[in-house]
Design an enzyme around this catalytic site. Structure first.
Site, PDB file in Angstrom:
ATOM      1  N   HIS A  86       0.855  -1.190   0.000  1.00  0.00           N
ATOM      2  CA  HIS A  86       0.000   0.000   0.000  1.00  0.00           C
ATOM      3  C   HIS A  86       0.889   1.237   0.000  1.00  0.00           C
ATOM      4  CE1 HIS A  86      -3.440   2.564   0.771  1.00  0.00           C
ATOM      5  NE2 HIS A  86      -2.623   3.258   1.544  1.00  0.00           N
ATOM      6  N   ASP A 165     -15.372   2.804   7.417  1.00  0.00           N
ATOM      7  CA  ASP A 165     -14.313   3.710   6.953  1.00  0.00           C
ATOM      8  C   ASP A 165     -14.805   4.593   5.821  1.00  0.00           C
ATOM      9  OD1 ASP A 165     -11.552   4.710   6.705  1.00  0.00           O
ATOM     10  OD2 ASP A 165     -11.745   3.805   4.727  1.00  0.00           O
ATOM     11  N   ARG A 172     -14.507  12.989   7.370  1.00  0.00           N
ATOM     12  CA  ARG A 172     -13.223  13.639   7.686  1.00  0.00           C
ATOM     13  C   ARG A 172     -12.823  14.612   6.595  1.00  0.00           C
ATOM     14  NH1 ARG A 172      -9.645   8.821   7.748  1.00  0.00           N
ATOM     15  NH2 ARG A 172      -7.975  10.325   7.981  1.00  0.00           N
ATOM     16  N   SER A 187      -7.748   3.847   9.107  1.00  0.00           N
ATOM     17  CA  SER A 187      -8.490   3.815   7.846  1.00  0.00           C
ATOM     18  C   SER A 187      -7.782   2.892   6.843  1.00  0.00           C
ATOM     19  CB  SER A 187      -8.576   5.251   7.304  1.00  0.00           C
ATOM     20  OG  SER A 187      -8.964   5.268   5.965  1.00  0.00           O
ATOM     21  N   LYS A 191      -8.793  -1.553   5.983  1.00  0.00           N
ATOM     22  CA  LYS A 191      -9.080  -2.112   4.653  1.00  0.00           C
ATOM     23  C   LYS A 191      -8.076  -3.211   4.301  1.00  0.00           C
ATOM     24  CE  LYS A 191      -9.301   2.176   3.443  1.00  0.00           C
ATOM     25  NZ  LYS A 191      -9.361   3.501   2.898  1.00  0.00           N
TER      26      LYS A 191
HETATM   27  N1  URA Z   1      -5.974   6.713   2.614  1.00  0.00           N
HETATM   28  C1  URA Z   1      -6.951   6.088   3.277  1.00  0.00           C
HETATM   29  O1  URA Z   1      -7.427   5.041   2.870  1.00  0.00           O
HETATM   30  N2  URA Z   1      -7.386   6.635   4.444  1.00  0.00           N
HETATM   31  C2  URA Z   1      -6.893   7.771   4.944  1.00  0.00           C
HETATM   32  O2  URA Z   1      -7.325   8.211   5.995  1.00  0.00           O
HETATM   33  C3  URA Z   1      -5.880   8.414   4.223  1.00  0.00           C
HETATM   34  C4  URA Z   1      -5.435   7.858   3.058  1.00  0.00           C
END
Ligand code: URA
Length: 429
Positions: A86, A165, A172, A187, A191
């Site tokens: 990621h 999320d 947010r 967050s 995932k």
């Molecule tokens: N990417 C995400 O998936 N969540 C965040 O809070 C910031 C970047």
């Protein structure tokens, strides 16, 4: 049904710098997902978290609660281990494209659930959609079949993963609470853990083109995410990598696919190759298959073969010509000397304004739009040399793209030592 907690009490607890209990956290995430906690209450709590932080236990519970809000994928039926990467997002960061097939060559399956670009950073799905026929959406069954047959899949994350999320992230975005490190870390990791990968390598970008502009914040984010992964049984490591200047020589969808195929053919810019190989080595190491000659698979065509299979499996034609923008414009060197800065954020904004990115989720991107880079920091340049080529289908965009690039390039006097810094700045395990 009466609720076991009161949202106002939970907000006040965090506002007054006390720790939330596990039960409070599980309740507030669940109640927010089902609509029993209102957006304005969750916004207040997110702001209290941004201002007062959370302990490792609170972040870990918050992440677990977001995972429980949706489905978990399960790759245990596969005959090989899984590893994912990621990136926190940058300009010209196309490494996912060569990386997924490269790692698959070594018998490690790569389930890469990706997103679209928003703002100045590009999205992996937007890039791949410039390949004629390629489809981003796969069912869970099709994804598992492709992982078994091809070993790599890059596709859109389904709506079932961490729905809490999705709701919280949108909130947010409009309440000035994106930057809270506990909320970013939970967050991203909710995932990735829900996705079910066995190993994870995090590429945490630092610099003007990244979310995290300074090294201390990037280190804290990386440490928090590595701890979350490790606590959840995912073998996790993070690299801190430089995003003060764009990665490689292109920013824009089809332009980046073309550069990725150059890397897969054994060529391509040195920084993209260095980062791709390093990330692949880390993924293989985390998956228990370390110590292999990764670069050899780029040189001898094995990674390219895996790429072709991966693209074909999702309906794409790896031999089809990529879209090219109708119009180009140029940025020339204003003096002679050594290029000392090429600002990543400015190049990202220029590519976005040219049509490579979107301002609203529903906007369409232009496949051929973007910026091609002809000189990088450390290169000698002469006045009038071509530094950047701007590509778009809609030439009325050139003015705003050129404006974004004002001040983005600096040229130091001839003979100035502009060190070519290493792309990987640190490793956090
Ligand atoms: N990417 C995400 O998936 N969540 C965040 O809070 C910031 C970047």
């Amino acid at each position: 049904m009466s609720e076991p907690f009161d949202a106002v009490d939970v907000i006040i607890t965090k506002r007054d710098r006390h720790e939330l209990t596990d039960d409070q956290i599980h309740w507030v995430i669940d109640a927010y997902t089902r609509g029993a906690v209102a957006d304005e209450q969750m916004s207040a709590l997110a702001m209290a978290v941004l201002l007062n932080g959370m302990t490792r236990r609170e972040i870990s519970t918050w992440t677990a609660a977001m995972i429980s809000s949706g489905e978990r994928m399960d790759f245990s039926s596969l005959s090989r281990p899984t590893a994912d990467k990621h990136s926190t997002g940058g300009v010209g960061d196309k490494t996912t494209l060569p990386l997924a097939p490269l790692v698959a060559v070594f018998d490690v399956a790569v389930p890469q659930l990706s997103g679209r670009g928003l703002g100045h950073t590009g999205g992996t799905l937007d890039k791949l959609e410039s390949i004629p026929g390629w489809q981003a959406s796969l069912s869970n069954e099709a994804m598992i079949r492709q992982l078994e047959d091809v070993g790599a899949v890059i596709c859109a994350a389904g709506s079932g993963l961490a729905p809490a999320d999705k709701k919280l992230y949108s909130l947010r975005d409009v309440t000035g609470t994106v930057e809270a490190i506990p909320l970013i870390a939970s967050s991203i990791m909710s995932k990735k853990i829900a996705e079910g990968t066995g190993a994870l390598v995090l590429d945490v970008k630092v610099g003007t083109g990244a979310f995290m502009k300074n090294r201390d914040d990037a280190t804290e984010l990386a440490r928090t995410m590595v701890d979350l992964g490790t606590d959840a049984g995912v073998s996790t490591v993070a690299l801190l990598t430089d995003m003060s200047t764009p990665l490689g020589l292109t920013a824009g969808n089809a332009l980046e696919v073309r550069e990725s195929t150059e890397v897969l053919a054994g060529g391509g810019p040195a920084d993209v190759v260095e980062l791709t190989v390093r990330l692949a080595e880390e993924m293989l190491e985390q998956a228990g298959r370390g110590g292999q000659d990764v670069a050899a698979a780029l040189r001898d065509g094995r990674a390219m073969d895996a790429w072709r299979r991966m693209i074909t499996a999702q309906g794409g034609d790896p031999d089809a010509p990529l879209p090219v923008a109708r119009e180009t414009d140029q940025v020339l060197a204003g003096g002679s000397g050594v290029l000392s800065t090429l600002d990543a954020y400015a190049v990202g904004v220029a590519a976005w304004r040219l049509g490579a990115g979107r301002a609203r989720k529903e906007d369409k991107v232009q496949a051929g739009a973007g910026v091609e880079i002809h000189a990088k920091p450390g290169d000698a340049v002469e006045q009038g040399d071509l530094l950047l080529t701007l590509h778009t289908d809609t030439p009325e965009r050139f003015g705003r793209a050129q404006a974004a690039l004002e001040g983005a390039v600096t040229i130091a006097p001839e003979g100035t030592d502009v060190p070519r810094t290493s792309i990987v700045l640190d490793r956090i395990a």
